[in-house]
Design a protein around this motif. Structure first.
Motif, PDB file in Angstrom:
ATOM      1  N   LEU A  71      26.060  11.542  12.682  1.00 59.73           N
ATOM      2  CA  LEU A  71      25.380  11.024  11.505  1.00 59.73           C
ATOM      3  C   LEU A  71      24.598   9.756  11.840  1.00 59.73           C
ATOM      4  CD1 LEU A  71      28.004  11.554   8.659  1.00 59.73           C
ATOM      5  CD2 LEU A  71      25.948  12.881   9.142  1.00 59.73           C
ATOM      6  N   GLY A  72      25.215   8.903  12.668  1.00 58.48           N
ATOM      7  CA  GLY A  72      24.518   7.693  13.083  1.00 58.48           C
ATOM      8  C   GLY A  72      23.279   7.999  13.900  1.00 58.48           C
ATOM      9  N   LEU A  73      23.390   9.015  14.779  1.00 55.53           N
ATOM     10  CA  LEU A  73      22.244   9.403  15.595  1.00 55.53           C
ATOM     11  C   LEU A  73      21.115   9.946  14.730  1.00 55.53           C
ATOM     12  CD1 LEU A  73      20.946   9.877  18.346  1.00 55.53           C
ATOM     13  CD2 LEU A  73      22.132  12.073  18.452  1.00 55.53           C
ATOM     14  N   MET A  74      21.462  10.758  13.716  1.00 54.11           N
ATOM     15  CA  MET A  74      20.445  11.297  12.827  1.00 54.11           C
ATOM     16  C   MET A  74      19.750  10.183  12.038  1.00 54.11           C
ATOM     17  SD  MET A  74      20.106  14.595  13.146  1.00 54.11           S
ATOM     18  CE  MET A  74      20.194  14.132  14.899  1.00 54.11           C
ATOM     19  N   ALA A  75      20.522   9.174  11.632  1.00 52.62           N
ATOM     20  CA  ALA A  75      19.919   8.032  10.932  1.00 52.62           C
ATOM     21  C   ALA A  75      18.946   7.300  11.847  1.00 52.62           C
ATOM     22  CB  ALA A  75      21.010   7.096  10.441  1.00 52.62           C
ATOM     23  N   LEU A  76      19.328   7.181  13.119  1.00 45.40           N
ATOM     24  CA  LEU A  76      18.460   6.484  14.076  1.00 45.40           C
ATOM     25  C   LEU A  76      17.175   7.273  14.313  1.00 45.40           C
ATOM     26  CD1 LEU A  76      18.491   3.932  15.832  1.00 45.40           C
ATOM     27  CD2 LEU A  76      19.421   5.313  17.687  1.00 45.40           C
ATOM     28  N   ILE A  77      17.311   8.600  14.474  1.00 51.21           N
ATOM     29  CA  ILE A  77      16.122   9.418  14.703  1.00 51.21           C
ATOM     30  C   ILE A  77      15.232   9.415  13.463  1.00 51.21           C
ATOM     31  CG2 ILE A  77      15.321  11.771  15.128  1.00 51.21           C
ATOM     32  CD1 ILE A  77      17.748  12.196  16.855  1.00 51.21           C
ATOM     33  N   GLY A  78      15.835   9.514  12.269  1.00 55.47           N
ATOM     34  CA  GLY A  78      15.045   9.446  11.049  1.00 55.47           C
ATOM     35  C   GLY A  78      14.292   8.142  10.927  1.00 55.47           C
ATOM     36  N   THR A  79      14.912   7.051  11.392  1.00 53.64           N
ATOM     37  CA  THR A  79      14.217   5.749  11.383  1.00 53.64           C
ATOM     38  C   THR A  79      13.059   5.747  12.367  1.00 53.64           C
ATOM     39  OG1 THR A  79      16.291   4.640  10.798  1.00 53.64           O
ATOM     40  CG2 THR A  79      14.525   3.274  11.695  1.00 53.64           C
ATOM     41  N   TYR A  80      13.282   6.345  13.547  1.00 50.57           N
ATOM     42  CA  TYR A  80      12.232   6.401  14.557  1.00 50.57           C
ATOM     43  C   TYR A  80      11.005   7.173  14.066  1.00 50.57           C
ATOM     44  CZ  TYR A  80      15.425   4.676  18.201  1.00 50.57           C
ATOM     45  OH  TYR A  80      16.274   3.921  18.956  1.00 50.57           O
ATOM     46  N   VAL A  81      11.239   8.331  13.455  1.00 51.03           N
ATOM     47  CA  VAL A  81      10.118   9.218  13.126  1.00 51.03           C
ATOM     48  C   VAL A  81       9.613   9.035  11.698  1.00 51.03           C
ATOM     49  CG1 VAL A  81      10.980  10.935  14.752  1.00 51.03           C
ATOM     50  CG2 VAL A  81      11.564  11.149  12.340  1.00 51.03           C
ATOM     51  N   VAL A  93      10.642   5.854   9.105  1.00 56.90           N
ATOM     52  CA  VAL A  93      10.489   4.491   8.581  1.00 56.90           C
ATOM     53  C   VAL A  93       9.550   3.665   9.450  1.00 56.90           C
ATOM     54  CG1 VAL A  93      11.707   2.380   7.964  1.00 56.90           C
ATOM     55  CG2 VAL A  93      12.772   4.601   7.529  1.00 56.90           C
ATOM     56  N   ILE A  94       9.814   3.604  10.753  1.00 58.13           N
ATOM     57  CA  ILE A  94       9.025   2.726  11.625  1.00 58.13           C
ATOM     58  C   ILE A  94       7.553   3.137  11.692  1.00 58.13           C
ATOM     59  CG2 ILE A  94       8.746   1.949  14.009  1.00 58.13           C
ATOM     60  CD1 ILE A  94      11.783   1.938  14.271  1.00 58.13           C
ATOM     61  N   PRO A  95       7.221   4.429  11.909  1.00 62.17           N
ATOM     62  CA  PRO A  95       5.794   4.789  11.963  1.00 62.17           C
ATOM     63  C   PRO A  95       5.040   4.479  10.672  1.00 62.17           C
ATOM     64  CG  PRO A  95       7.148   6.546  12.856  1.00 62.17           C
ATOM     65  CD  PRO A  95       8.075   5.584  12.209  1.00 62.17           C
TER      66      PRO A  95
END
Length: 386
Positions: free
Chosen positions: A142-152, A154-156
């Motif tokens: 779940l933490g990894l999915m949150a990180l990937i969702g942030t990468y693709v 929120v940040i862009p």
């Protein structure tokens, strides 16, 4: 009872009369066993759809749904034309019911497998596993999915919103071209979500709606956002500027929800390569969404806090989508959610249409046409990276 109340009651009774008649007719037909309603000719119609495949060490699990009109019983299972033991028993699966078929069979990572489900009447349903990969445990990433969702997500989007200072220096006459570019960006997102939704819908049980769920989701989102837009337009200040950019952020957010679903689903079945190229590709592709958000407010001041909220509305749904996809969201629900994104984006395009008009009142003029095509080409080009 007052005459007015009696009149209203009579009106409702007249409206319910056809429903009462059809209910009585159906009940009478069932009680009298009317010929032609219960008789069946030919073999039973057995249709099983495999909605999910789970690979564990030494076992293969298939989550199947009965999308046919008749109950189905899985009697035997074959893997690559060889019968295997199934500790399932002869469980009958009713219409639209689900069951998990667990096959005790050693498999080799990277190999292809064909699983055949043999029903009690002799029917055969074949499911292919192109590349066997162990299914990750959803509770562990779940933490990894949150990180990937942030990468693709929120940040862009946040990076793309940094175009706002540049947009404020663009002459007002050229803002029409940038708004047309925004429409082109959104149009490509709608096309992308439609294709993805139809593909996902085809993977699930057609009895649950299939491709129609994408259209249902699109119509629902379009009508809901149209109602919100009408409500905003009735308030002081209308639906222009900051309120229009809010609608753009909502539309993009629903699209990113679908994008997160695709990422989470791919990871859940071990088909997502978590490489820098993929992350960079999504980042470049989604950066253009930030431009679409800030373009409607290029001619006015916006509080930094509001920009942060808009960025989260547009980008954070990618995290929620990744969680849903990783938790084995049902294909029918995924198709419906992707349809939401399509309808929301189409409604936002409708709202942006008047901003493209030139001094002669034309919406489609050379500048707007070039801008729309340019936005679609830009999204296509950046999409190749992901």
């Amino acid at each position: 009872m007052e005459p007015g109340a009696r009149s209203r009651a009579g009106t409702w009774l007249l409206g319910l009369l056809p429903l009462c008649v059809i209910a009585l007719a159906v009940a009478a037909a069932a009680l009298l066993d009317v010929p032609g309603l219960t008789g069946r000719l030919g073999p039973p119609a057995e249709e099983l759809a495999v909605e999910r495949t789970v690979l564990r060490p030494g076992s293969i699990e298939l989550v199947v749904r009965n999308q046919g009109p008749d109950p189905v019983t899985v009697a035997q299972v074959m893997v690559n034309d060889a019968f295997v033991d199934v500790p399932l028993g002869r469980t009958e699966i009713g219409r639209l019911g689900t069951a998990t078929v667990r096959v005790v069979h050693p498999w080799v990572e990277g190999e292809a497998y064909e699983v055949g489900l043999l029903t009690s009447t002799g029917g055969l349903i074949v499911h292919e596993i192109p590349v066997a990969v162990a299914t990750p445990d959803p509770s562990g990433f779940l933490g990894l999915m949150a990180l990937i969702g942030t990468y693709v997500g929120v940040i862009p989007v946040a990076i793309g919103m940094f175009w706002l200072p540049w947009l404020r220096r663009v002459p007002p006459g050229r803002l029409r071209g940038l708004m047309a570019l925004t429409v082109g960006l959104l149009a490509w997102l709608a096309i992308d979500a439609s294709v993805e939704g139809l593909e996902v819908a085809g993977q699930g049980a057609g009895a649950l709606g299939g491709a129609g769920l994408v259209l249902l989701g699109a119509a629902t989102a379009y009508l809901l956002l149209s109602g919100v837009s009408a409500w905003l337009a009735a308030r002081p200040g209308g639906a222009d500027g900051p309120r229009l950019t809010l609608l753009v952020a909502v539309g993009i957010g629903l699209h990113n929800l679908g994008e997160g679903l695709a990422i989470g689903s791919a990871y859940a079945v071990g088909a997502l390569a978590l490489g820098a190229t993929l992350v960079i590709g999504f980042a470049v592709h989604n950066t253009t969404e930030g431009l679409a958000i800030v373009a409607p407010v290029a001619d006015r001041r916006v509080a930094p806090g509001r920009l942060v909220v808009l960025g989260l509305i547009a980008g954070a749904p990618a995290i929620a989508g990744a969680w849903l996809g990783a938790a084995a969201v049902q294909p029918a629900l995924a198709a419906l959610l992707l349809g939401f994104g399509v309808g929301a984006i189409v409604q936002v395009i409708t709202q942006l249409g008047p901003t493209l008009r030139d001094d002669a009142g034309r919406t489609l003029h050379p500048i707007s046409i070039c801008g729309i095509l340019g936005g679609m080409a830009l999204m296509y080009a950046t999409g190749l990276l992901s």
